[in-house]
Design a protein around this motif. Structure first.
Motif, PDB file in Angstrom:
ATOM      1  N   GLY A  76      -2.804   3.765   6.695  1.00  0.00           N
ATOM      2  CA  GLY A  76      -1.683   4.514   6.134  1.00  0.00           C
ATOM      3  C   GLY A  76      -1.035   3.786   4.976  1.00  0.00           C
ATOM      4  N   ALA A  77      -0.765   2.499   5.172  1.00  0.00           N
ATOM      5  CA  ALA A  77      -0.137   1.716   4.112  1.00  0.00           C
ATOM      6  C   ALA A  77      -1.041   1.633   2.887  1.00  0.00           C
ATOM      7  N   ASN A  78      -2.348   1.453   3.113  1.00  0.00           N
ATOM      8  CA  ASN A  78      -3.281   1.408   1.987  1.00  0.00           C
ATOM      9  C   ASN A  78      -3.251   2.708   1.186  1.00  0.00           C
ATOM     10  N   GLN A  79      -3.257   3.823   1.894  1.00  0.00           N
ATOM     11  CA  GLN A  79      -3.262   5.127   1.221  1.00  0.00           C
ATOM     12  C   GLN A  79      -1.950   5.361   0.469  1.00  0.00           C
ATOM     13  N   ALA A  80      -0.852   4.923   1.064  1.00  0.00           N
ATOM     14  CA  ALA A  80       0.445   5.066   0.393  1.00  0.00           C
ATOM     15  C   ALA A  80       0.509   4.192  -0.857  1.00  0.00           C
ATOM     16  N   ILE A  81       0.033   2.963  -0.750  1.00  0.00           N
ATOM     17  CA  ILE A  81       0.006   2.063  -1.904  1.00  0.00           C
ATOM     18  C   ILE A  81      -0.898   2.635  -2.994  1.00  0.00           C
ATOM     19  N   ALA A  82      -2.046   3.180  -2.601  1.00  0.00           N
ATOM     20  CA  ALA A  82      -2.961   3.772  -3.582  1.00  0.00           C
ATOM     21  C   ALA A  82      -2.300   4.938  -4.308  1.00  0.00           C
ATOM     22  N   ALA A  83      -1.609   5.782  -3.564  1.00  0.00           N
ATOM     23  CA  ALA A  83      -0.963   6.952  -4.164  1.00  0.00           C
ATOM     24  C   ALA A  83       0.138   6.545  -5.138  1.00  0.00           C
ATOM     25  N   VAL A  84       0.964   5.562  -4.746  1.00  0.00           N
ATOM     26  CA  VAL A  84       2.065   5.158  -5.629  1.00  0.00           C
ATOM     27  C   VAL A  84       1.520   4.426  -6.860  1.00  0.00           C
ATOM     28  N   ARG A  85       0.454   3.648  -6.690  1.00  0.00           N
ATOM     29  CA  ARG A  85      -0.136   2.962  -7.841  1.00  0.00           C
ATOM     30  C   ARG A  85      -0.871   3.943  -8.755  1.00  0.00           C
ATOM     31  N   ALA A  86      -1.249   5.090  -8.199  1.00  0.00           N
ATOM     32  CA  ALA A  86      -1.875   6.137  -9.009  1.00  0.00           C
ATOM     33  C   ALA A  86      -0.842   6.912  -9.820  1.00  0.00           C
ATOM     34  N   GLY A  87       0.428   6.652  -9.565  1.00  0.00           N
ATOM     35  CA  GLY A  87       1.488   7.283 -10.336  1.00  0.00           C
ATOM     36  C   GLY A  87       2.257   8.361  -9.610  1.00  0.00           C
ATOM     37  N   ALA A  88       1.975   8.565  -8.322  1.00  0.00           N
ATOM     38  CA  ALA A  88       2.669   9.602  -7.555  1.00  0.00           C
ATOM     39  C   ALA A  88       3.983   9.084  -6.970  1.00  0.00           C
ATOM     40  N   ASP A  89       4.948   9.983  -6.828  1.00  0.00           N
ATOM     41  CA  ASP A  89       6.207   9.705  -6.123  1.00  0.00           C
ATOM     42  C   ASP A  89       5.872   9.738  -4.637  1.00  0.00           C
TER      43      ASP A  89
END
Length: 302
Positions: A41-54
């Motif tokens: 979960g944390a990996n996916q959240a970090i990936a999403a925020v680093r991809a530019g998503a809120d």
């Protein structure tokens, strides 16, 4: 800016470098040992925020030094942690990663606080879920919480992405029907459908089985080979980017976080989003570790 919510696990990864996986009963030396932030979960959240998503994260941690370590990471990346709560009994999750010289890994998980997430925690985050464009989750947190989150999402027309990992053989039918997209790898696809995924024909067969089980859209990732998608009548294959693999940890999580950040609500840009996600994953596998290996969008060029 795309709004993404991730419901999932937080683990501190203990990475054990070895020449190869030990045989039963064998004792062998490690060549190195390191610690990094992880949890699907944390990996996916970090990936999403680093991809530019809120990106907002729904998760649980313990009251220990590992929790402080993970929270510092989240704050640095600007991840919304309003719904990351502390459990007063269970410790922060841990993962013990056996990493061989070829970059392949085997992982042992201590669930800890990840397993204490309740439907009440989900209901407390209902407004955040309702305002999102996409909700992502996996199987390192309780199913009851996942189903509750997906119900809230669908009541508010939020796209739901289910990453069925670690693999489960008996996924509740209700959850599958609440999932707009399911994203298993070949091992997980076989566990769910009973169909061994070895080539495109078997990918089609596995995807069709998932459709009959209630999932509208399917993406099956097959590591260094690429990823297959089936949206009912439309299907196709997106090749992976060829790189020298150091460590596959978090590659699938990077793919999902980046996919969600780029995917249109009607899935009309599915191939473009998958290519973008594949490129990000190809960068992840070139560095040892989980969250430290997930790239920032400025470094993902296709």
């Amino acid at each position: 800016m795309k709004k993404i919510v991730v419901l999932g696990s937080i683990n501190v990864d203990i990475i054990l470098n070895i020449a190869r996986l030990p045989l039963p009963g064998e004792t062998m030396a490690m060549s190195d040992r390191s610690t990094a932030g992880g949890g699907k979960g944390a990996n996916q959240a970090i990936a999403a925020v680093r991809a530019g998503a809120d990106t907002s994260f729904i998760a649980k941690i313990g009251q220990d030094r590992s929790a402080d370590f993970m929270l510092d990471t989240f704050k640095y990346d600007g991840l919304n942690i309003d719904h990351v709560t502390k459990d007063d009994k269970a410790g922060t999750g841990q993962a013990y990663i056996l990493l061989d010289e070829k970059g392949q890994n085997s992982i042992l998980i201590y669930g800890g606080a990840n397993q204490t997430i309740t439907t009440k925690n989900i209901q407390n985050a209902s407004e955040t879920i309702a305002e999102a464009d996409c909700l992502i989750t996996e199987f390192e947190t309780p199913l009851e919480a996942t189903i509750e989150a997906f119900k809230i999402a669908k009541e508010n027309n939020v796209l739901t992405i289910l990453n069925p990992a670690p693999a489960k053989t008996n996924i509740p039918e209700e959850l599958l029907q609440l999932s707009d997209i399911i994203v298993p790898n070949e091992t997980e696809a076989e566990a769910i459908t009973g169909i061994k995924v070895t080539d495109e024909a078997s990918m089609v067969a596995a995807a069709n089985k998932l459709h009959t089980m209630g999932v509208k859209n399917v993406i099956i990732t097959v590591g260094a080979n690429g990823s297959f998608y089936s949206l009912g009548e439309k299907s196709g294959f997106v090749n992976a980017f060829k790189v020298n693999t150091v460590d596959t940890t978090a590659a699938g999580d990077t793919f999902i976080g980046y996919l969600a950040s780029a995917l249109d609500a009607d899935l009309s840009n599915i191939e473009e989003a998958m290519k973008f996600a594949s490129k990000a994953s190809s960068i992840t596998v070139q560095t040892q570790g989980a969250q430290n290996s997930i790239p920032y969008v400025k470094n993902v060029n296709i």
